[in-house]
Design a protein around this motif. Sequence first.
Motif, PDB file in Angstrom:
ATOM      1  N   PHE A 215     -22.744  43.682  22.761  1.00  0.00           N
ATOM      2  CA  PHE A 215     -21.689  44.656  23.051  1.00  0.00           C
ATOM      3  C   PHE A 215     -20.314  44.087  22.719  1.00  0.00           C
ATOM      4  CE2 PHE A 215     -18.528  45.907  26.275  1.00  0.00           C
ATOM      5  CZ  PHE A 215     -18.389  47.252  25.959  1.00  0.00           C
TER       6      PHE A 215
ATOM      7  N   LYS B 160     -19.671  41.698  20.686  1.00  0.00           N
ATOM      8  CA  LYS B 160     -19.532  41.285  19.297  1.00  0.00           C
ATOM      9  C   LYS B 160     -19.446  42.470  18.338  1.00  0.00           C
ATOM     10  CE  LYS B 160     -20.767  37.500  16.435  1.00  0.00           C
ATOM     11  NZ  LYS B 160     -21.493  36.250  16.313  1.00  0.00           N
ATOM     12  N   TYR B 161     -20.269  43.508  18.600  1.00  0.00           N
ATOM     13  CA  TYR B 161     -20.438  44.516  17.556  1.00  0.00           C
ATOM     14  C   TYR B 161     -19.775  45.855  17.838  1.00  0.00           C
ATOM     15  CZ  TYR B 161     -23.827  41.176  15.851  1.00  0.00           C
ATOM     16  OH  TYR B 161     -24.420  40.037  15.388  1.00  0.00           O
ATOM     17  N   THR B 162     -19.341  46.131  19.067  1.00  0.00           N
ATOM     18  CA  THR B 162     -18.747  47.444  19.311  1.00  0.00           C
ATOM     19  C   THR B 162     -17.221  47.344  19.304  1.00  0.00           C
ATOM     20  OG1 THR B 162     -18.637  47.173  21.696  1.00  0.00           O
ATOM     21  CG2 THR B 162     -20.692  48.066  20.801  1.00  0.00           C
ATOM     22  N   ALA B 163     -16.569  48.485  19.076  1.00  0.00           N
ATOM     23  CA  ALA B 163     -15.110  48.517  19.028  1.00  0.00           C
ATOM     24  C   ALA B 163     -14.531  48.118  20.381  1.00  0.00           C
ATOM     25  CB  ALA B 163     -14.640  49.918  18.637  1.00  0.00           C
ATOM     26  N   LEU B 164     -15.149  48.645  21.458  1.00  0.00           N
ATOM     27  CA  LEU B 164     -14.644  48.332  22.797  1.00  0.00           C
ATOM     28  C   LEU B 164     -14.817  46.853  23.110  1.00  0.00           C
ATOM     29  CD1 LEU B 164     -13.340  49.919  25.042  1.00  0.00           C
ATOM     30  CD2 LEU B 164     -15.576  50.189  26.091  1.00  0.00           C
ATOM     31  N   GLY B 165     -15.959  46.293  22.659  1.00  0.00           N
ATOM     32  CA  GLY B 165     -16.200  44.872  22.868  1.00  0.00           C
ATOM     33  C   GLY B 165     -15.162  44.030  22.145  1.00  0.00           C
ATOM     34  N   ARG B 166     -14.841  44.427  20.912  1.00  0.00           N
ATOM     35  CA  ARG B 166     -13.796  43.706  20.166  1.00  0.00           C
ATOM     36  C   ARG B 166     -12.469  43.809  20.900  1.00  0.00           C
ATOM     37  NH1 ARG B 166     -16.488  45.203  15.550  1.00  0.00           N
ATOM     38  NH2 ARG B 166     -15.413  47.200  15.376  1.00  0.00           N
TER      39      ARG B 166
END
Lengths: 299, 346
Positions: A168, A170-176
């Motif tokens: 989550f 690493k790969y999702t916009a919210l995670g970033r």
Amino acid sequence: MSQFAAYTVIGLSLGGIFALAALGIVLIFRATGVLNFAHGAMGMFSTFVAWQVFYGWDHPAWMPQWAVTAAAIAVGLAFAVLLGFVLELAVFRWIRTREPVVKAVITIGILLALQSAASLIWKNNQYHLPIYIAPETATYMVAGVPIGANYIVIVVVALLLAFGLGAFLKYTALGRAMRAVSDDPVSASLWAVPVDKVGAVSWMLGSLIAAVAGILITPFINFDTTSLTLLILDALAAALIGGLVSLPLTVLGGFMLGLLETYPTIWIQSLGFPRLVALTVILFVLIFRAPRGMSVAGR
Amino acid sequence: MKQGYLRRLVAAVIAFAALAWIPAGFDVGFQFDAALALVWGFCILSLVLLTGYVGQVSLCQATFAGVGAYAAGMMVSTFHAAYLVAIVVGVVASFALGLLVGLPALRLKGITLAIVTLGIALVFDRYVFQDHIFDWFTGGSGGWQVDSATLFGIRADSSTHLLAAYEILLALFCIVALLMVNLHQSGAGRRFRAIRDSELAAATMGVNLTRYKLLAFGLSAAIAGLGGSFYPLVAGSVSPQPFWVFTSLQFAAIAVLMGVRYVPAAALGGAFMAFVPDVLTRYGHGTFLNKYSYDISYDWFQLAVGVLLVIQLIALPDGVWGDLRGRAMRTWSALRARTSRRVSVA
């Protein structure tokens, strides 16, 4: 030998709980700079909400046992998300610029309030039946060692959540966005990262993970308001092993601590001794290796 | 400088005179609270020194007080020592533990120190105070009964011992408070404040960090232990419950709530901690509007402490006493400015 294996199973599942609880602490600390001493208390409160649905209320006769379990867990987790959201909105949004110590002391206030509120509602000194995810009696034989299904559930859920959380972030916009805020909130907000939203999501997610840990551990400890609240020390120890930043190291630390606390109970019959193990681990980690996250998130 | 000392001495004497007669009209329950308020007051005073003056976080002050209480109980019960000796041993034991806790604190500060001290509080709560290995120190699961303990001819089970303990504790509290305020103005106090503001800067200016941080932890633990070693005399027995980890957390919460930088806030906090739960449980039940019955138990007190702490940290960062003091000083200087303007016009 089989005794050793049995203790290994217990240690690993205990470690899975520590890892889960520590993941929530690390998540919240990285994203908001708050070291949450109330993490155990938050998980405890949500767990008791699930307990209320599971045992406290009458269920319609047509409802099978698995549906009751599912409903209890769903209500408990939903409550946890709500709790995280409300706390962020009512408290932590207003103290974002304060020193880390002040933020930590605020969480002590929340710990005290949640612990006593739960004692008022659910009576601290009363015996509470634990919440079983899998049937209590279900066991599997693995290499000649009987392993309870509830133990397996813990380890699997802990690993799944750890990998899920890592993916989550690493790969999702919210995670970033969460990682951006944890690195530098000022420049993140200049890049139009929604800092308020990230804070709210971190608290909701952290609270959810705390509730998962709380619900899973009920069969293995003295299930009352204080034991779950005081789980915070072991969770903090695991989080410190991960330097308050690293998710994989935190999970590893949780499992390690679980084993370290369980093996001595082969020889030492003492309820309090595992606390000494946790303290020793904390001292060891802090004195020989300053937590990396302090400089990143401990603004 | 001399004048400052004299003024503080007069203030301490006035505080003693004003507070000494208060519990005389109380019943036994409130006399117990009054004496207990000072025991807890010492614990919060120890946080004023450690956190307010030196900037070190501690979540294990109840542990220091508990070690003082158990050491005193052990001296009286096992060695049949005079209570005065028991108090000295209690203070020394707490001081030693404070030095020990100060050792990791040399490398830690802020949040990490909070974690370690929480761990120490938990280890003592769950292990040392409750495990059978330490029965020689804790008197087993029943704790120590010290009914026959005698201090200055006052027996712990006599009818007037609470009042006498209160007067002795109050006198000691005023003396320790006076010493602390004087310490704040002294060279050691300046070094403490330098450590609070910046350890790096303090070390650069030649402050011996090792010595002064250890000294701060030792002194703070000794103050908490002094209060704790009176606990057996006041309560007649020692048990783990009053010194468990949640008491430590409450000390930290109440010290911050009342104003961790101010000595009088410690007395206020101690009184708050001893009286409010008792008043709540005593008068907190009945019916409201002849319809809704209510029953306020001890847990409501801790709930209130938690909620008040959160509100205070958001709204009044300097604590209740600090905020009141600030307001009073602003009003005073505004009044002075107004009168001086009038004088100059005239």
